[in-house]
Design an enzyme around this catalytic site. Structure first.
Site, PDB file in Angstrom:
ATOM      1  CD  GLU A  97      -2.649   1.214   2.588  1.00  0.00           C
ATOM      2  OE1 GLU A  97      -3.295   2.231   2.853  1.00  0.00           O
ATOM      3  OE2 GLU A  97      -2.640   0.206   3.314  1.00  0.00           O
ATOM      4  CG  ASP A  98       1.434   2.981   3.154  1.00  0.00           C
ATOM      5  OD1 ASP A  98       0.552   3.511   2.462  1.00  0.00           O
ATOM      6  OD2 ASP A  98       1.258   2.622   4.331  1.00  0.00           O
TER       7      ASP A  98
END
Length: 717
Positions: A97-98
């Site tokens: 996600e990051d």
């Protein structure tokens, strides 16, 4: 590392604002190896290094390196003694996600199981531009589906949320803190409760409560501190008295006491509408015995030593909660009329009660549940049945709320339902098909209305009908998310079928105006040109007035509308009603009871010295034995324009009335009269009179209404 004294397994639960020193690589590996000597040390080391490298110089709101968060979540998973795949998933859960990491890369390095678990915890990257409620719903939808395949997705997600809540105070924006706290209170804390992870649930509630109700939090914690400083060790004294009473009866037990959590006290104050001083059972005590039999013996000793409060005893040992929670609960009146709550359980029950499903995943148990718990299957049905983000969030909150009652089938099968549940909720809890076929119910052997609220211990027998269908009116009293989602889905499917049936009739009229005969191949090509799924979608779009005649004709036979003017496609005239079958010069009027419009099958009633009344052939007035001559009638060829009457039930929320009026305007229908006939939250019902051209025009309006999200039900009167 500082640990709270009340629970060795709970990391900083007593003071969540303590900043813990981050687990080092070798410390994390040693923790796993303590309970799982066969764990792959090299794989764990590789995962630790991978998350540190991928998150690199990223920082959290606290200023700490971002990778401290996944490392701490992994530490929480080791407290629960979870398997190495779960620990690795916790380490990697934010990388996709990051960071620039991908699921494929995770699979190559750590295997397909870890990749699947990481994907289940990861938020959807496409949803960042969505409105807040839609974004939350999409996250929840993906999360629940992944969780249905492997419950470890939930365990990691709960650990992730718990650690984020512990550091929530570092976020500067008050609005963002409240949004996260509200989501935690409404979704994640109840989810933790439903899988029996009470330690997580209590801490999440406490931290969310501090953000959502800061004044109440400060007041209650301040009062508890005052009591603590003034009671002179009263909690310890009561715990000792309980232990001595049980020891004298030959029972060897552990007894601990504590004040109830501030959020628990605040909720009791709100529910009972009382002040802090009026909350009598602020102290709670836990008795840990060796066996189930000792638990019941301890209960007997306590009830004979001190007066117990009727109605406060609950036996969750013989009848566990759906999440596996087992314990005896009772409330006693101690000296000076002080009320105290006592929970009695074994050590094994206590472990399971605090950490629920997670306790079963410990390696030493060798017991791997498949994750397909009953309530989880219900949640997945809700995901499938929910129409939009708002419905999904509403239904899910209903499904995971905590207050429950027990009800039984006639054969003794036990079902847990929320307080306020009805026989319809019970039927859907047993099976979706049974709920859909419900026509009546017996409660404890007596026929009772379907809206009857069930009580603890009721025996419910559902009476079903072969051709029965869920009713829209049930939404006014059902209380479970599963029932509400199933009813709405059934009603939508029924309305879609009706609209598609109408669409087929209108399609035949459109096809008849084309220069060539229309076959199956032409229909298939038209579906492709219009970018629809299949033929049923086409018929629904026509019936719902989402496609005009010209668009359908052009899709079926390209170029066929080149010589058509808009006026040729849908001619509009002034009102002109003519009736065939009447003697020339005889007057007539359209009956007010059934409001016939051109296109209806009609009949005339002729009375002495009165105009002929024109009724629809199925008008209920015709069955009442009116003293009049019947005349066979037909509409004249150019008949056009009449008043149609509709009953429309709207969802009771802002903008729905305006949306209905907009649909009338889009379909060129003038509103003659509008009356609100019923308001039964969450619905409002209106009777509407419209100027319409003919039956086809009125039917198109009905189709448009039924296709609208603002409309719960629409029918012709």
């Amino acid at each position: 590392m500082q640990r709270c004294e009340c629970e060795k397994t709970c990391r900083s639960a007593c003071n969540p604002h303590i900043v813990l020193a981050m687990l080092r690589q070798y410390e994390l590996v040693e923790r796993v190896k303590e309970y799982d000597p066969d764990a792959d040390e090299a794989l764990l080391n590789r995962a630790y290094v991978y998350t540190v490298q991928k998150h690199g110089t990223q920082k959290r709101a606290s200023g700490d390196p971002y990778f401290s968060h996944p490392v701490e979540v992994a530490g929480l998973m080791t407290d629960l003694k979870l398997d190495q795949e779960t620990i690795i998933t916790a380490l990697l859960h934010d990388t996709v996600e990051d960071t620039l990491a991908t699921i494929d890369e995770v699979e190559d390095l750590f295997g397909s199981d870890v990749a699947r678990l990481v994907d289940g915890v990861t938020k959807l990257s496409k949803i960042e531009a969505m409105p807040e409620n839609e974004r939350a719903a999409e996250n929840l939808r993906k999360f629940l589906l992944a969780m249905s395949e492997d419950i470890r997705v939930l365990l990691v997600k709960l650990g992730d949320r718990l650690h984020n809540m512990r550091t929530l105070h570092f976020i500067k924006s008050p609005d963002k803190r409240k949004r996260i706290a509200r989501e935690t209170m409404e979704i994640y804390a109840p989810l933790a409760e439903r899988v029996g992870m009470y330690e997580y649930m209590r801490e999440m509630q406490m931290l969310a409560f501090e953000q959502l109700e800061p004044e109440a939090y400060g007041t209650i914690t301040g009062r508890l501190a005052q009591i603590r400083s003034a009671d002179g060790g009263q909690v310890d004294a009561i715990a000792l008295a309980i232990k001595q009473a049980l020891a004298e009866a030959g029972l060897k037990v552990e007894v601990s006491g504590r004040e109830k959590h501030p959020y628990s006290i605040w909720r009791k104050m709100a529910e009972r509408h009382v002040s802090f001083e009026q909350v009598t059972d602020i102290m709670a005590f836990r008795v840990i015995a060796d066996t189930d039999a000792d638990c019941y013996r301890a209960l007997g000793v306590l009830h004979t030593t001190w007066q117990f409060i009727p109605g406060k005893f609950k036996d969750y040992i013989s009848t566990p909660k759906t999440n596996g929670y087992r314990s005896l609960h009772t409330s006693l009146i101690y000296e000076n009329s002080m009320r105290v709550e006592v929970q009695i359980r074994t050590k094994q029950m206590h472990r399971t009660n605090e950490f629920g499903l997670a306790a079963h995943w410990a390696y030493k148990q060798g017991d791997r549940p498949d994750g397909q718990v009953g309530w989880l299957r219900d949640l997945i049905e809700i995901v499938d049945a929910s129409h939009d983000a708002e419905e999904l969030l509403e239904h899910t909150r209903l499904a995971i709320y905590q207050d429950r009652i027990f009800a039984f089938t006639p054969k003794g099968a036990l079902f847990q339902l929320p307080k306020g549940a009805t026989p319809v909720d019970f039927a859907f809890a047993v099976h979706t098909d049974l709920g859909a076929q419900t026509v009546g119910a017996k409660i404890n052997g007596r026929h009772m209305p379907l809206r009857t609220v069930l009580n603890n211990g009721d025996v419910v027998e559902i009476i079903k009908g072969k051709n029965a269908e869920p009713q829209m009116s049930w939404l006014g009293f059902v209380s479970t998310g599963k029932a509400r989602a199933s009813i709405r889905r059934s009603v939508r499917l029924k309305e879609r079928e009706e609209v598609a049936t109408l669409g087929r009739k209108l399609f035949d009229e459109i096809a008849a105006r084309l220069p060539a005969k229309i076959g199956k191949k032409a229909v298939r090509e038209a579906v492709k040109r219009l970018e629809l799924e299949d033929e049923d979608d086409l018929m629904y779009a026509i019936g719902a007035n989402k496609l005009g005649d010209r668009a359908v004709m052009e899709a079926l036979v390209p170029g066929s509308t080149a010589d058509l003017d808009e006026a040729d496609e849908e001619p509009r005239q002034d009102k002109a009603i003519s009736i065939r079958g009447l003697t020339p010069g005889v007057g007539f009027h359209l009956a007010e009871c059934c409001h016939p419009v051109p296109g209806d099958r009609i009949v005339g009633l002729r009375k002495t010295d009165a105009p002929v009344e024109v009724h629809t052939i199925d008008c209920l007035e015709l069955a009442s034995g009116i003293d009049a001559d019947w005349i066979d009638l037909n509409w004249g060829k150019r008949s056009h324009g009449a008043v149609g009457r509709l009953r429309v039930t709207l969802y009771d929320r802002p903008g729905t009335l305006a949306e209905m009026a907009g649909l009338f305007a889009q379909n060129h229908a003038n509103v003659v009269a509008l009356d609100q006939t019923q308001k039964d939250h969450p619905f409002t019902t209106y009777d509407v009179e419209l100027d319409v051209d003919d039956l086809a025009h009125l039917t198109r309006i009905l189709s448009a209404l039924r296709a609208s999200d603002a409309v719960a039900q629409a029918e012709r009167l």
